[in-house]
Design a protein around this motif. Structure first.
Motif, PDB file in Angstrom:
ATOM      1  N   ASP A   5       0.817  -1.203   0.000  1.00 39.73           N
ATOM      2  CA  ASP A   5       0.000   0.000   0.000  1.00 39.73           C
ATOM      3  C   ASP A   5       0.863   1.272   0.000  1.00 39.73           C
ATOM      4  N   PHE A   6       1.988   1.206   0.741  1.00 35.26           N
ATOM      5  CA  PHE A   6       2.923   2.339   0.737  1.00 35.26           C
ATOM      6  C   PHE A   6       3.424   2.604  -0.692  1.00 35.26           C
ATOM      7  N   HIS A   8       2.037   1.748  -3.465  1.00 30.57           N
ATOM      8  CA  HIS A   8       0.903   2.225  -4.261  1.00 30.57           C
ATOM      9  C   HIS A   8       0.721   3.738  -4.043  1.00 30.57           C
ATOM     10  N   ARG A   9       0.804   4.170  -2.753  1.00 30.94           N
ATOM     11  CA  ARG A   9       0.652   5.602  -2.461  1.00 30.94           C
ATOM     12  C   ARG A   9       1.805   6.407  -3.064  1.00 30.94           C
ATOM     13  N   TRP A  10       3.019   5.796  -3.095  1.00 24.21           N
ATOM     14  CA  TRP A  10       4.167   6.466  -3.723  1.00 24.21           C
ATOM     15  C   TRP A  10       3.860   6.734  -5.199  1.00 24.21           C
ATOM     16  N   THR A  12       0.984   6.921  -6.668  1.00 22.08           N
ATOM     17  CA  THR A  12      -0.104   7.897  -6.773  1.00 22.08           C
ATOM     18  C   THR A  12       0.430   9.313  -6.563  1.00 22.08           C
ATOM     19  N   ALA A  13       1.330   9.458  -5.572  1.00 21.14           N
ATOM     20  CA  ALA A  13       1.931  10.769  -5.302  1.00 21.14           C
ATOM     21  C   ALA A  13       2.800  11.206  -6.485  1.00 21.14           C
ATOM     22  N   THR A  49      -1.450   4.625 -12.452  1.00 21.32           N
ATOM     23  CA  THR A  49      -2.456   4.682 -11.377  1.00 21.32           C
ATOM     24  C   THR A  49      -3.713   3.904 -11.768  1.00 21.32           C
ATOM     25  N   THR A 196       5.461  10.586   0.590  1.00 21.91           N
ATOM     26  CA  THR A 196       4.725   9.401   1.056  1.00 21.91           C
ATOM     27  C   THR A 196       5.278   8.929   2.388  1.00 21.91           C
ATOM     28  N   ALA A 199       4.256  11.352   5.137  1.00 22.17           N
ATOM     29  CA  ALA A 199       2.826  11.254   5.460  1.00 22.17           C
ATOM     30  C   ALA A 199       2.556  10.134   6.456  1.00 22.17           C
ATOM     31  N   ASP A 200       3.338   9.059   6.406  1.00 19.11           N
ATOM     32  CA  ASP A 200       3.049   8.004   7.379  1.00 19.11           C
ATOM     33  C   ASP A 200       4.192   7.783   8.361  1.00 19.11           C
TER      34      ASP A 200
END
Lengths: 204, 136
Positions: A5-6, A8-10, A12-13, A49, A196, A199-200
């Motif tokens: 998921d990390f 994936h968020r990378w 997307t960012a 994406t 990313t 953010a977490d």
């Protein structure tokens, strides 16, 4: 640990940054290339994406390999196979672990960057993506933030360089004084990673 | 010779019309009668300048008769896209190889050699030899 998921968020960012900076990338490319880098990267990351959203891969390696494959098939310029190879080889180096440590990502990115150098036949100082990616991969062992700073400094350092690879190399000395579009988009990819991570809270 | 099977030729250019025209030229110069299968993969699927992995994969499948596929390329992204597809391993038919040759002259040499029944090594050698032909 960084899970699928990390990653994936990378991606997307990265797509969001590329979208925000697309006109800037195209302007840089208009000066020393063929003025399509922004639109090519935009098309490529939109496909990334979309593919990740349709069927989210379960491991970090699989996320990057799927993203890389999308870039190779949709970008349409030399940055497609170059970024595709970067992500695919990095993903392959991560193997099929469900989550990886930042140090493992740093090592895998080093493998991906080496594959880019081999594919394009370029080295540090040639005014290419590598001028941002090589220092970023090196600094990623320290933190995501340092990798971002190293990539941005690397991209800026391409301004006084004379291009020795790609279409810009045909310009010879006239390529001096312009920031390399590929190094600039590479810095965006690393900035997206740092965002990313921040953010977490996994970036330290 | 490889039991009557002919090597397939794929011409990958940054431009669709360039790839198509060089394919026509090479077939035209390969003398009368049937030639080895030749396919053009130029530009993007939308007809713009660039390189499409999809068009290349499709072209390679269309000329693959089991004797290998020789891919000739022109500039930048054409070279890098084919190299990265070969590195992937499953996007191009078995026996596909990137041939290091000048695009136009190499294409003519490759099509002539493949049409005469040369195997993939002979096709590759003939196309690469086109670099030796000096114009001055």
């Amino acid at each position: 640990m960084l899970d699928a998921d990390f990653f994936h968020r990378w991606m997307t960012a990265a797509a969001a940054l590329v979208s925000r900076e697309a006109d800037h990338l195209t302007d840089l490319d208009a000066a020393i290339g063929d003025a399509d880098h922004g639109s090519n990267m935009l098309r490529g990351f939109a496909a990334v994406t979309a593919a990740l959203g349709k069927e989210p891969p379960q491991t970090p390696g699989a996320v990057l390999m799927l993203a890389g494959r999308q870039l190779i098939s949709t970008v349409g310029g030399a940055s497609g196979p170059l970024y595709g190879t970067l992500l695919r080889r990095t993903g392959k180096a991560l193997g099929d672990a469900p989550a990886v440590a930042p140090e493992q990502l740093a090592e895998a990115l080093g493998v991906g960057v080496a594959a880019v150098a081999q594919l394009g036949g370029a080295q540090a100082g040639d005014k290419t993506m590598l001028d941002a990616l090589l220092p970023a991969a090196e600094a990623l062992g320290t933190s995501f933030g340092s990798a971002r700073e190293a990539a941005e400094a690397g991209a800026l350092a391409t301004v006084p360089m004379q291009a020795r690879k790609g279409r810009a190399s045909y310009l010879g000395e006239r390529s001096i004084g312009h920031q390399d579009p590929g190094a600039t988009s590479s810095a965006l990819l690393i900035a997206a990673l740092a965002e990313t991570g921040a953010a977490d809270g996994s970036g330290a | 010779m490889s039991d009557g099977k002919q090597v397939g030729i794929v011409l990958v250019s940054h431009s669709g019309p360039v790839a198509e025209s060089v394919a026509e030229l090479a077939k035209g110069l390969a003398a009368g009668g049937a030639t080895a299968p030749v396919a053009a993969a130029g530009g993007t699927p939308a007809g713009g300048l660039g390189t499409s992995a999809e068009l290349i994969a499709e072209a390679a499948r269309s000329v693959d008769g089991g004797a290998g596929v020789a891919l000739l390329v022109d500039l930048g992204s054409a070279v890098l896209t084919v190299k990265s597809m070969l590195a992937e391993g499953d996007e191009l038919p078995d026996g596909s190889r990137l041939v290091d040759a000048p695009f136009v002259e190499g294409a003519v040499a490759a099509v002539v050699t493949a049409s005469a029944g040369g195997d993939i090594a002979a096709v590759e050698a003939a196309a690469s030899e086109a670099y030796e032909y000096r114009k001055l």
